[in-house]
Enzyme design. Sequence first.
Site, PDB file in Angstrom:
ATOM      1  N   ARG A 127       0.957  -0.894   0.144  1.00 38.58           N
ATOM      2  CA  ARG A 127       0.337  -0.048   0.217  1.00 38.58           C
ATOM      3  C   ARG A 127       1.340   1.093  -0.081  1.00 38.58           C
ATOM      4  O   ARG A 127       0.833   1.937   1.049  1.00 38.58           O
ATOM      5  CB  ARG A 127      -1.261   0.120   0.714  1.00 38.58           C
ATOM      6  CG  ARG A 127      -1.553  -1.138   1.333  1.00 38.58           C
ATOM      7  CD  ARG A 127      -2.384  -0.929  -0.113  1.00 38.58           C
ATOM      8  NE  ARG A 127      -3.310  -2.053   0.101  1.00 38.58           N
ATOM      9  CZ  ARG A 127      -3.427  -3.316  -0.454  1.00 38.58           C
ATOM     10  NH1 ARG A 127      -2.532  -3.629  -0.933  1.00 38.58           N
ATOM     11  NH2 ARG A 127      -4.247  -4.661  -0.489  1.00 38.58           N
ATOM     12  N   SER A 138     -10.591  -0.055   3.551  1.00 38.67           N
ATOM     13  CA  SER A 138      -9.468  -0.495   4.974  1.00 38.67           C
ATOM     14  C   SER A 138      -9.340   0.174   5.484  1.00 38.67           C
ATOM     15  O   SER A 138      -8.539   1.480   5.027  1.00 38.67           O
ATOM     16  CB  SER A 138      -8.848  -1.642   5.014  1.00 38.67           C
ATOM     17  OG  SER A 138      -8.666  -2.957   4.518  1.00 38.67           O
ATOM     18  N   GLU A 140      -4.689   3.962   6.416  1.00 39.14           N
ATOM     19  CA  GLU A 140      -4.492   3.328   4.784  1.00 39.14           C
ATOM     20  C   GLU A 140      -4.446   5.603   4.307  1.00 39.14           C
ATOM     21  O   GLU A 140      -4.048   5.522   3.207  1.00 39.14           O
ATOM     22  CB  GLU A 140      -4.935   2.095   4.510  1.00 39.14           C
ATOM     23  CG  GLU A 140      -4.837   1.892   3.357  1.00 39.14           C
ATOM     24  CD  GLU A 140      -5.609   0.868   2.496  1.00 39.14           C
ATOM     25  OE1 GLU A 140      -5.069  -0.252   3.529  1.00 39.14           O
ATOM     26  OE2 GLU A 140      -6.222   0.655   1.988  1.00 39.14           O
TER      27      GLU A 140
HETATM   28  C1  LIG Z   1     -15.447   0.172  -0.570  1.00 36.80           C
HETATM   29  C2  LIG Z   1     -14.247   0.128  -0.741  1.00 36.80           C
HETATM   30  C3  LIG Z   1     -12.898  -0.491  -0.735  1.00 36.80           C
HETATM   31  C4  LIG Z   1     -11.831  -0.597  -1.105  1.00 36.80           C
HETATM   32  N1  LIG Z   1     -11.156  -2.179  -1.400  1.00 36.80           N
HETATM   33  C5  LIG Z   1      -9.582  -1.657  -1.726  1.00 36.80           C
HETATM   34  C6  LIG Z   1      -8.736  -2.312  -1.132  1.00 36.80           C
HETATM   35  O1  LIG Z   1      -9.303  -3.818  -1.371  1.00 36.80           O
HETATM   36  N2  LIG Z   1      -7.997  -2.638  -1.599  1.00 36.80           N
HETATM   37  C7  LIG Z   1      -6.913  -1.715  -1.985  1.00 36.80           C
HETATM   38  O2  LIG Z   1      -5.503  -1.098  -2.073  1.00 36.80           O
HETATM   39  N3  LIG Z   1      -7.609  -0.014  -1.604  1.00 36.80           N
HETATM   40  C8  LIG Z   1      -8.542  -0.517  -1.548  1.00 36.80           C
HETATM   41  N4  LIG Z   1      -9.824   0.955  -0.971  1.00 36.80           N
HETATM   42  C9  LIG Z   1      -9.538   1.729  -1.168  1.00 36.80           C
HETATM   43  C10 LIG Z   1      -9.177   2.937  -2.519  1.00 36.80           C
HETATM   44  O3  LIG Z   1      -9.968   1.942  -3.304  1.00 36.80           O
HETATM   45  C11 LIG Z   1      -8.367   2.914  -3.677  1.00 36.80           C
HETATM   46  O4  LIG Z   1      -7.074   3.398  -2.685  1.00 36.80           O
HETATM   47  C12 LIG Z   1      -8.284   3.556  -4.529  1.00 36.80           C
HETATM   48  O5  LIG Z   1      -7.165   3.239  -6.020  1.00 36.80           O
HETATM   49  C13 LIG Z   1      -8.038   5.058  -4.222  1.00 36.80           C
HETATM   50  O6  LIG Z   1      -8.402   5.202  -5.791  1.00 36.80           O
HETATM   51  P1  LIG Z   1      -9.162   7.083  -5.710  1.00 36.80           P
HETATM   52  O7  LIG Z   1      -9.136   7.409  -6.817  1.00 36.80           O
HETATM   53  O8  LIG Z   1     -10.457   6.955  -5.064  1.00 36.80           O
HETATM   54  O9  LIG Z   1      -7.714   8.350  -5.069  1.00 36.80           O
HETATM   55  P2  LIG Z   1      -8.260   9.286  -4.371  1.00 36.80           P
HETATM   56  O10 LIG Z   1      -8.773   8.595  -2.913  1.00 36.80           O
HETATM   57  O11 LIG Z   1      -8.965  10.014  -5.421  1.00 36.80           O
HETATM   58  O12 LIG Z   1      -6.917   9.651  -4.247  1.00 36.80           O
HETATM   59  C14 LIG Z   1      -5.785   8.998  -2.815  1.00 36.80           C
HETATM   60  C15 LIG Z   1      -4.840   9.913  -3.160  1.00 36.80           C
HETATM   61  O13 LIG Z   1      -4.042   9.210  -4.521  1.00 36.80           O
HETATM   62  C16 LIG Z   1      -3.359  10.463  -4.872  1.00 36.80           C
HETATM   63  N5  LIG Z   1      -3.934  10.387  -6.456  1.00 36.80           N
HETATM   64  C17 LIG Z   1      -5.357  10.212  -6.419  1.00 36.80           C
HETATM   65  N6  LIG Z   1      -5.272  10.288  -8.259  1.00 36.80           N
HETATM   66  C18 LIG Z   1      -4.025  10.532  -8.824  1.00 36.80           C
HETATM   67  C19 LIG Z   1      -3.354  11.202 -10.055  1.00 36.80           C
HETATM   68  N7  LIG Z   1      -4.015  10.844 -10.920  1.00 36.80           N
HETATM   69  N8  LIG Z   1      -2.185  11.646  -9.594  1.00 36.80           N
HETATM   70  C20 LIG Z   1      -1.459  11.264  -8.630  1.00 36.80           C
HETATM   71  N9  LIG Z   1      -2.434  11.934  -7.136  1.00 36.80           N
HETATM   72  C21 LIG Z   1      -3.465  10.934  -7.392  1.00 36.80           C
HETATM   73  C22 LIG Z   1      -4.510  11.682  -4.135  1.00 36.80           C
HETATM   74  O14 LIG Z   1      -3.584  13.263  -3.810  1.00 36.80           O
HETATM   75  C23 LIG Z   1      -4.458  10.741  -2.337  1.00 36.80           C
HETATM   76  O15 LIG Z   1      -3.157  10.770  -2.103  1.00 36.80           O
HETATM   77  C24 LIG Z   1     -11.258   0.536  -1.057  1.00 36.80           C
HETATM   78  C25 LIG Z   1     -11.907   1.653  -0.925  1.00 36.80           C
HETATM   79  C26 LIG Z   1     -13.559   1.985  -0.551  1.00 36.80           C
HETATM   80  C27 LIG Z   1     -14.008   2.527  -0.808  1.00 36.80           C
END
Ligand SMILES: Cc1cc2nc3c(=O)[nH]c(=O)nc-3n(C[C@H](O)[C@H](O)[C@H](O)COP(=O)(O)OP(=O)(O)OC[C@H]3O[C@@H](n4cnc5c(N)ncnc54)[C@H](O)[C@@H]3O)c2cc1C
Length: 372
Positions: free
Chosen positions: A162, A245, A345
């Site tokens: 992660r 998580s 996380e």
């Molecule tokens: C119900 C649920 C289940 C989940 N299950 C998992 C799982 O099984 N495994 C797992 O690893 N994660 C899981 N997650 C966490 C999440 O889905 C991941 O971390 C996902 O990659 C976040 O994507 P996002 O576009 O929503 O990022 P955001 O929440 O918008 O951003 C997260 C971080 O990434 C940065 N960021 C976003 N886009 C970019 C970009 N293009 N360039 C540079 N930085 C960027 C942001 O600044 C921030 O720091 C889960 C979340 C939820 C709500």
Amino acid sequence: MIDAQPFAPLAACNAFGVAARARLLLRLRSEDDVAEAARAHGAPRFVLGGGSNVVLTGDVDAPVFKVEIPGRRLVAETASHWIVEAGAGESWHGLVAWTLEQGWPGLENLALIPGTVGAAPVQNIGAYGIELQDHFHELDALVLDSGERFTLGAAGCAFGYRDSVFKHVPGPDARHLGLAGRALITRVRLALPKRWRPRLDYLDLQRKQAEEGVAQPSARQIFDWVCAIRRAKLPDPAVIGNAGSFFKNPSVTPEQCQDIIGRDPRLVHYPMPDGSVKLAAGWLIDACGWKGKRMGRAGVYDKQALVLVNLGGPQDPVTGGEVMTLARAIQTSVYERFGIRLEPEPVVVGRWGAVEPRQAGPGELASYAEAP
Ligand SMILES: Cc1cc2nc3c(=O)[nH]c(=O)nc-3n(C[C@H](O)[C@H](O)[C@H](O)COP(=O)(O)OP(=O)(O)OC[C@H]3O[C@@H](n4cnc5c(N)ncnc54)[C@H](O)[C@@H]3O)c2cc1C
């Protein structure tokens, strides 16, 4: 022309459903949009994908760069792999489903992870025995201060559990580089193997396989099983706000693990190939009696102690402060009982963007060699 919205509500842009606002929300649909926005708005800025891994602790004064770059295509085919490229704003789950429809398996264990393609490398998303890095090829990104575009391979991303170079700020010298807040990922390329094999290391998947009586499951079947398991275990953010998580599974030495087992033999733990032992953070939290508990409008999900949830109604949603107060109370009780510090996380976001990204420490991110 960039779509810019002042005082934009962010409730629909974060999976917790926190009712914060952005002073300025910029929807970026191309590399040129990103370059233009970066020229017009100096640091600090906050990059937002789908908002599924953030805790907003209040209104965001830094301009919010919402990444919406579209596009999915096959860019190359080698003897061993299909190389697939997606724009950073594409839905991750949509990409997984699309690759399977095209007949390019490999990502099925990562089905139904919310969020965008561009955020996937940031924390090296992982689930059911696979991490992004297992199929990562390279990414394109842009340095926000200079507008310089660059491409980074896996070594440059310094993937960890992660973790990646995009979660760290630079350390004390040139060896300890970090890209948190400095770079925006615009496109990601994945290498999907032509000689596919199912990954069924996880007990939940083995149980599903036994239930269905399928000896040789297809990638599509594994995709369906992963979706079914996840829907049964995790709350849907559209119904109950959450960020998945909330804590990473901590890593300890075998001696520390034995010490805890001496006190509590039920400890859930997994020996790792590097000799360390990973502990189930959800079990540690549950053992401290947190499952189903609430503090204000923040709660611990009653089916999975690792997930913190928004228990407020649509008119009265949880605040980021309430989520972090509950998170700190959980950290304290796990530390007092087991001597283990749980690390959150999600990215905690304050007025000026991410709060406390970690500095790259000595020896960390050592493989980071291609920095712009
Ligand atoms: C119900 C649920 C289940 C989940 N299950 C998992 C799982 O099984 N495994 C797992 O690893 N994660 C899981 N997650 C966490 C999440 O889905 C991941 O971390 C996902 O990659 C976040 O994507 P996002 O576009 O929503 O990022 P955001 O929440 O918008 O951003 C997260 C971080 O990434 C940065 N960021 C976003 N886009 C970019 C970009 N293009 N360039 C540079 N930085 C960027 C942001 O600044 C921030 O720091 C889960 C979340 C939820 C709500």
